[in-house]
Motif scaffolding. Structure first.
Motif, PDB file in Angstrom:
ATOM      1  N   ASN A  78      -4.396   2.920  -5.078  1.00 38.41           N
ATOM      2  CA  ASN A  78      -5.251   2.156  -4.378  1.00 38.41           C
ATOM      3  C   ASN A  78      -6.772   2.653  -4.434  1.00 38.41           C
ATOM      4  O   ASN A  78      -7.203   3.105  -3.514  1.00 38.41           O
ATOM      5  CB  ASN A  78      -4.763   2.366  -2.772  1.00 38.41           C
ATOM      6  N   LEU A  79      -7.101   2.636  -5.676  1.00 34.28           N
ATOM      7  CA  LEU A  79      -8.426   3.107  -6.108  1.00 34.28           C
ATOM      8  C   LEU A  79      -9.053   1.833  -6.518  1.00 34.28           C
ATOM      9  O   LEU A  79      -8.476   0.985  -7.070  1.00 34.28           O
ATOM     10  CB  LEU A  79      -8.393   4.183  -7.523  1.00 34.28           C
ATOM     11  N   ASP A  80     -10.251   1.623  -5.689  1.00 34.69           N
ATOM     12  CA  ASP A  80     -11.046   0.227  -5.786  1.00 34.69           C
ATOM     13  C   ASP A  80     -11.305  -0.083  -7.209  1.00 34.69           C
ATOM     14  O   ASP A  80     -11.863   0.503  -7.738  1.00 34.69           O
ATOM     15  CB  ASP A  80     -12.121   0.464  -5.114  1.00 34.69           C
ATOM     16  N   PRO A  81     -10.881  -1.306  -7.840  1.00 34.04           N
ATOM     17  CA  PRO A  81     -11.011  -1.843  -8.910  1.00 34.04           C
ATOM     18  C   PRO A  81     -12.384  -1.792  -9.303  1.00 34.04           C
ATOM     19  O   PRO A  81     -12.841  -1.606 -10.600  1.00 34.04           O
ATOM     20  CB  PRO A  81     -10.366  -3.251  -9.167  1.00 34.04           C
ATOM     21  N   ALA A  82     -13.346  -1.921  -8.318  1.00 40.03           N
ATOM     22  CA  ALA A  82     -14.679  -1.855  -8.777  1.00 40.03           C
ATOM     23  C   ALA A  82     -15.191  -0.523  -9.337  1.00 40.03           C
ATOM     24  O   ALA A  82     -16.126  -0.473  -9.876  1.00 40.03           O
ATOM     25  CB  ALA A  82     -15.630  -2.304  -7.472  1.00 40.03           C
ATOM     26  N   VAL A 224       2.405   9.211  -1.114  1.00 37.64           N
ATOM     27  CA  VAL A 224       2.742   7.786  -0.977  1.00 37.64           C
ATOM     28  C   VAL A 224       1.289   7.029  -0.953  1.00 37.64           C
ATOM     29  O   VAL A 224       0.186   7.636  -0.842  1.00 37.64           O
ATOM     30  CB  VAL A 224       3.166   7.301   0.527  1.00 37.64           C
ATOM     31  N   ARG A 225       1.220   5.949  -1.629  1.00 35.05           N
ATOM     32  CA  ARG A 225      -0.045   5.289  -1.831  1.00 35.05           C
ATOM     33  C   ARG A 225      -0.663   4.863  -0.722  1.00 35.05           C
ATOM     34  O   ARG A 225      -0.112   4.524   0.414  1.00 35.05           O
ATOM     35  CB  ARG A 225       0.328   3.740  -2.703  1.00 35.05           C
ATOM     36  N   PRO A 226      -2.105   5.453  -0.678  1.00 34.99           N
ATOM     37  CA  PRO A 226      -2.822   5.312   0.870  1.00 34.99           C
ATOM     38  C   PRO A 226      -3.125   4.149   1.260  1.00 34.99           C
ATOM     39  O   PRO A 226      -3.085   3.010   0.297  1.00 34.99           O
ATOM     40  CB  PRO A 226      -4.321   6.033   0.496  1.00 34.99           C
ATOM     41  N   THR A 227      -2.756   3.823   2.460  1.00 35.89           N
ATOM     42  CA  THR A 227      -2.958   2.357   3.095  1.00 35.89           C
ATOM     43  C   THR A 227      -4.807   1.994   2.914  1.00 35.89           C
ATOM     44  O   THR A 227      -4.900   0.733   2.831  1.00 35.89           O
ATOM     45  CB  THR A 227      -2.799   2.062   4.464  1.00 35.89           C
ATOM     46  N   ASP A 228      -5.472   3.013   3.054  1.00 36.29           N
ATOM     47  CA  ASP A 228      -7.132   2.749   2.703  1.00 36.29           C
ATOM     48  C   ASP A 228      -7.572   2.857   1.234  1.00 36.29           C
ATOM     49  O   ASP A 228      -7.236   3.870   0.681  1.00 36.29           O
ATOM     50  CB  ASP A 228      -7.922   3.750   3.669  1.00 36.29           C
ATOM     51  N   VAL A 229      -8.286   1.728   0.918  1.00 36.57           N
ATOM     52  CA  VAL A 229      -8.789   1.870  -0.515  1.00 36.57           C
ATOM     53  C   VAL A 229      -9.744   3.015  -0.650  1.00 36.57           C
ATOM     54  O   VAL A 229     -10.342   3.461   0.212  1.00 36.57           O
ATOM     55  CB  VAL A 229      -9.541   0.635  -0.617  1.00 36.57           C
ATOM     56  N   ILE A 230      -9.375   3.553  -1.695  1.00 33.01           N
ATOM     57  CA  ILE A 230     -10.278   4.666  -2.017  1.00 33.01           C
ATOM     58  C   ILE A 230     -11.660   4.240  -2.923  1.00 33.01           C
ATOM     59  O   ILE A 230     -11.494   3.239  -3.974  1.00 33.01           O
ATOM     60  CB  ILE A 230      -9.566   5.866  -3.185  1.00 33.01           C
ATOM     61  N   THR A 231     -12.736   4.300  -2.463  1.00 36.30           N
ATOM     62  CA  THR A 231     -14.094   3.585  -2.982  1.00 36.30           C
ATOM     63  C   THR A 231     -14.769   4.417  -3.799  1.00 36.30           C
ATOM     64  O   THR A 231     -14.702   5.474  -3.771  1.00 36.30           O
ATOM     65  CB  THR A 231     -14.876   3.118  -1.718  1.00 36.30           C
ATOM     66  N   ASN A 232     -15.606   3.691  -4.658  1.00 37.27           N
ATOM     67  CA  ASN A 232     -16.555   4.433  -5.602  1.00 37.27           C
ATOM     68  C   ASN A 232     -17.446   5.437  -4.565  1.00 37.27           C
ATOM     69  O   ASN A 232     -17.777   6.541  -4.874  1.00 37.27           O
ATOM     70  CB  ASN A 232     -17.532   3.609  -6.343  1.00 37.27           C
TER      71      ASN A 232
END
Ligand code: HEM
Ligand SMILES: *[C@@H]1O[C@H](CO)[C@@H](O)[C@H](O)[C@H]1NC(C)=O
Ligand SMILES: *[C@@H]1O[C@H](CO)[C@@H](O)[C@H](O)[C@H]1NC(C)=O
Length: 245
Positions: A78-82, A224-232
């Protein structure tokens, strides 16, 4: 008409299975961990290697497309594709596949693109192979957290600085400009963001060890994959904290 509705519902079901969080403790048999075979390509990034070992990318580690890197990181972490796409694109500039849209994991050892001196778990390019963990270098890195169960931002900052100083001391051709420093700080930020809590660090040491030593996602240990996206922005915040910590 009826079949159109069915098709729509079916594709919705498929869409909702991705990229939502995989059910704990892991994302299912398709993504089981398997060690790489003798002909598989692995590179200097312990996390990309781990994602290949779980089948989030082609397990061969060869001819992986930029899109596969970005979507595999999204699905698993869940790391932001951006945030991941520009890095994946830059990594793919090392490609030896003949297709600029794809890369072998080992290609990324090309020195001076992303690969740099003073890595946490690899010998410098001049002295060793950046594609495999160097046990004695890794041991000095992880020793910074002796007696601890979580890796805090100040401890991660200290461990990174100690590794840079040690590498500088033994490598007469040591290169570490602002650019290498930034890559290095982002790599520490990545393990803190992916395994720790938000932008406050505190990554379980065991999970970080599993990534480096087994190139495995620590599902068995509770990840576990976090529910909140990890942003840049999260990564930038951590990387900034590492300067002063
Ligand atoms: C976006 C795609 C990515 C690419 C193209 C990439 C590529 C690389 C490369 C080439 C290196 C070697 C740098 C060096 O130490 O000389 C590296 C190191 C590293 N990467 Fe990645 N990476 C990516 C994503 C990630 C993610 C999502 C994580 C999450 C934890 C991660 C964690 C690390 C860490 C911790 C290191 C440092 C290894 C060490 O110092 O021994 N990377 N990466
Ligand atoms: C690896 O490649 C070699 C040479 O092409 C081949 O003989 C061997 O069977 C391959 N091994 C595996 C496990 O695929
Ligand atoms: C490499 O990947 C590209 C894009 O995914 C694909 O079109 C091509 O067939 C692959 N080549 C080989 C040799 O696997």
């Amino acid at each position: 008409m009826r079949s159109n509705i069915l098709i729509t519902l079916t594709s919705l079901a498929v869409a909702s299975a991705y990229p939502g969080p995989p059910p704990p403790p892991g994302p299912g048999p398709k993504y089981d961990f398997k060690r790489p075979g003798p002909n598989d390509s692995r590179g200097p990034c312990p996390m990309l290697n781990a994602l290949a070992n779980h089948g989030f990318f082609p397990r061969s580690g060869k001819n992986i497309s930029i899109d596969q890197i970005v979507s595999g990181i999204d699905l698993a972490l869940n790391l932001d594709p951006a945030s991941s796409r520009p890095v994946a694109e830059f990594g793919a500039t090392t490609s030896t596949t003949g297709n600029p849209q794809t890369v072998n994991l080992a290609d990324m050892a090309a020195h001076g693109v992303i690969e740099h001196d003073g890595s946490l778990s690899r010998a410098d390019a001049i002295t060793g192979n950046a594609n495999t963990l160097n046990p004695s270098i890794y041991a000095t890195f992880i020793a910074n957290f002796a007696g601890k169960t979580v890796i805090t931002i100040p401890d991660a900052a200290k461990a990174r600085r100690a590794r840079i100083a040690a590498a500088r001391a033994i490598n007469p051709n040591f290169v570490f400009t602002a650019r290498e420093d930034e890559f290095s700080r982002f790599e520490t930020s990545l393990y803190l963001a992916v395994f720790g809590t938000g932008t406050i660090g505190n990554a379980p040491k065991k999970w970080v060890e599993v990534m480096f030593c087994e190139e495995r996602i620590p599902y068995k240990e509770g990840y576990v994959r976090p529910t909140d996206v990890i942003t840049n922005d999260d990564l930038v915040e951590l990387a900034t904290k590492l300067i002063t910590a």
